[in-house]
Design an enzyme around this catalytic site. Structure first.
Site, PDB file in Angstrom:
ATOM      1  CD  GLU A 159      -1.484  -3.738   4.034  1.00 31.54           C
ATOM      2  OE1 GLU A 159      -0.367  -3.183   4.021  1.00 31.54           O
ATOM      3  OE2 GLU A 159      -1.701  -4.819   4.600  1.00 31.54           O
ATOM      4  CD  GLU A 260      -2.353  -9.538   3.410  1.00 31.36           C
ATOM      5  OE1 GLU A 260      -2.264  -9.208   2.215  1.00 31.36           O
ATOM      6  OE2 GLU A 260      -1.571  -9.140   4.299  1.00 31.36           O
TER       7      GLU A 260
END
Length: 531
Positions: A159, A260
């Site tokens: 990210e 995730e």
């Protein structure tokens, strides 16, 4: 394509392995065991106090989850009971001994995928760099973990670009992908992948997925990890957005999995019912998505945990038992290696625009410590040895404002794809280059290499033939960068160095971020894209 219904023992777990696990291999959009059986990740994120799930940390501290044998002896049986075949770690210490934990995981049929960075050595979205320190960190992790056959591969970033304001950072992560893949190719005798784990930002998710898959495949990701929390509580394949993701990635050319997942809305970790897990291993998804990694094993303040640590004991939580029930009933459809023929092609690079500020065809240079050393030894004006790193900012700020071209060798512009040859050197070497360029641009005036005693004139070392060739090549690259810098500059500063620069606080040259480039861009005008 031929499909067969396989059991989790063979296609999802290999849980009774007694010898070293066979390496996982990749073909097209799928993972396989060496025997040709398709591999789906049934994973758990396994690390305490990590900057995952979009979290941030600036402490630089982390706990290596693979370096504590007692903890692994406590936790591996609980992981295995969930039919886990993969764990994701976010930071390991490459100098630590991981042999006991890796053996326990191997015996339990569990593979590892690990991020390459650690909190104080990573590509920072607000001050992105790809330099010699990061390269050494990333390759040291590869070197340490490559000795274990149950390591699938790595993430070069998690990210890093998380919205449309920091897309330039992706160029530096992709450079890390390129150079880590090259290191693996040259130093590891088997396939190990390098990928990226992205968040689910609607403004950039298409651009960023395309960018990491496009262009020269030696620099493209080997797999795409998606941190996705769209399915929350009671939902459906369509309403959750999962169908949209499957439709988008149906034409992707490398494996895709959820790096995730496990939304804890609306009732916290205890309320997770894992409908999305059933969907993930159903026929609706398995032809496109290669499984996923549940976030996370440890119960912490963010309330995503499956297990709560109490002293030296691990206590399973309500969502652990719910996940265990779900996993007992899934049985994904699969295809064999020999029956599968890849048909997808890499994506086209995204065009420059309001939501994407990275040219797809060029990347920052590969970190080269020998070139940086050659450059520094060739300088006639260098930082004084007594100069503190925290004081670099004043000098950078003054020079880059007064003489922008002196800073072109350390600059970078992600929209034009022009990078200075020394943009990958460390901060001291970069300051030396800037000081020397400014000094020479001022006709080697003695006052141009002083800065109140913070710089000094020195005798350049004689360069050997190898250094001469490297410096000549770097000089040519810097000439291009200087031209780009000159075109971007909108003005120069003529302030006397005795007057403090107002941008001083932008230069925090600590362990986490140099902060240099924001001020460089301010000094030479808004036309230069911040690194």
């Amino acid at each position: 394509m031929l499909f067969s219904r396989t059991s989790l023992v063979s296609a999802l777990l290999l849980g009774e392995a007694s010898a070293a696990l066979p390496p996982i291999i990749m073909k097209g959009t799928k993972f396989f065991y060496e025997n040709g059986t398709q591999f789906f990740m049934n994973g758990i994120a396994y690390q305490q106090d990590s900057a995952a799930a979009g979290g941030e940390t600036t402490s630089g501290k982390f706990t290596d989850p693979l370096a504590n044998g007692a903890n692994c002896r406590r936790d591996v049986p609980l992981l295995k009971a969930l039919r886990t075949n993969t764990i994701r770690t976010y930071a390991i210490n490459p100098t630590a001994d991981h042999s006991e934990c890796m053996k326990l995981l191997d015996d339990a049929g569990i593979y590892v995928i690990s991020d390459l960075s650690e909190p104080s050595l990573s590509v920072n979205r607000d001050d992105p760099r790809w330099n010699v320190d990061l390269y050494e960190r990333y390759t040291s992790v590869v070197k340490e973990l490559s000795q274990y056959s149950n390591v699938i591969g790595f993430f070069a970033g998690n990210e890093v670009t998380n919205n449309n304001t920091n897309t330039p950072a992706s160029a530096y992560v992709k450079a890390a992908v390129r150079d880590t893949k090259a290191y693996i190719k040259d130093n590891v005798s088997r396939w190990m992948g390098v990928g990226y784990a992205a968040n689910d930002d609607p403004e950039i998710r298409t651009h960023i997925a395309d960018y990491f898959n496009c262009g020269d495949q030696d620099a493209a990701i080997d797999y795409w990890g998606y941190n996705i929390y769209e399915w929350c509580g009671d939902s459906t394949f369509e309403k959750s957005g999962y169908k949209t993701q499957v439709d988008f990635f149906r034409n992707y050319s490398v494996p895709v999995f959820f790096a995730e997942y496990g939304c804890n809305i609306p009732d916290g970790a205890a309320g997770r019912i894992w409908q999305e897990t059933t969907a993930l291993y159903s026929d609706q998804m398995t032809d496109v998505i290669s499984g996923g990694i549940v976030y996370m094993y440890f119960q912490e303040a963010n309330d995503y945990g499956l297990v709560k640590i109490q002293g030296s004991s691990a206590v399973t939580q309500k969502d652990y038992n719910a996940l265990k029930t779900r996993m007992a009933s899934v049985s994904p459809s699969s295809t064999s290696l020999t029956a599968y023929t890849p048909t997808n092609s890499p994506q086209a690079c995204p065009e420059l625009g309001e939501d994407w500020a990275v040219l797809g065809s060029t990347l920052p240079p590969k970190p080269d410590s020998s070139l940086c050393d050659c450059m520094f030894e060739s300088l006639s004006c260098v930082p004084a040895k007594s100069l503190s790193v925290k004081d670099y900012g004043d000098i950078f700020g003054y020079i880059c404002g007064a003489d922008p071209k002196a800073c072109s060798g350390i600059s970078g512009n992600t929209t034009t794809g022009v990078y200075g040859a020394y943009s990958m050197c460390n901060a001291t070497q970069q300051l030396g280059h800037v000081l020397d360029a400014y000094y020479k641009n001022q006709n080697s005036a003695s006052t141009a290499c002083d800065f109140k005693g913070q710089a000094l004139v020195t005798k350049a070392a004689a360069a050997n033939d190898q250094c001469k060739a490297a410096l000549a090549s770097a000089s040519a690259a810097n000439s291009i960068a200087a031209t780009a810098t000159g075109a971007a500059a909108t003005g120069t500063s003529t302030k006397n160095f005795a007057a403090p620069m107002p941008m001083k606080n932008l230069f925090s040259l600590g362990d986490v971020a140099v902060g240099l480039y924001a001020a460089v861009a301010m000094g030479i005008g808004a036309g230069m894209i911040v690194l």
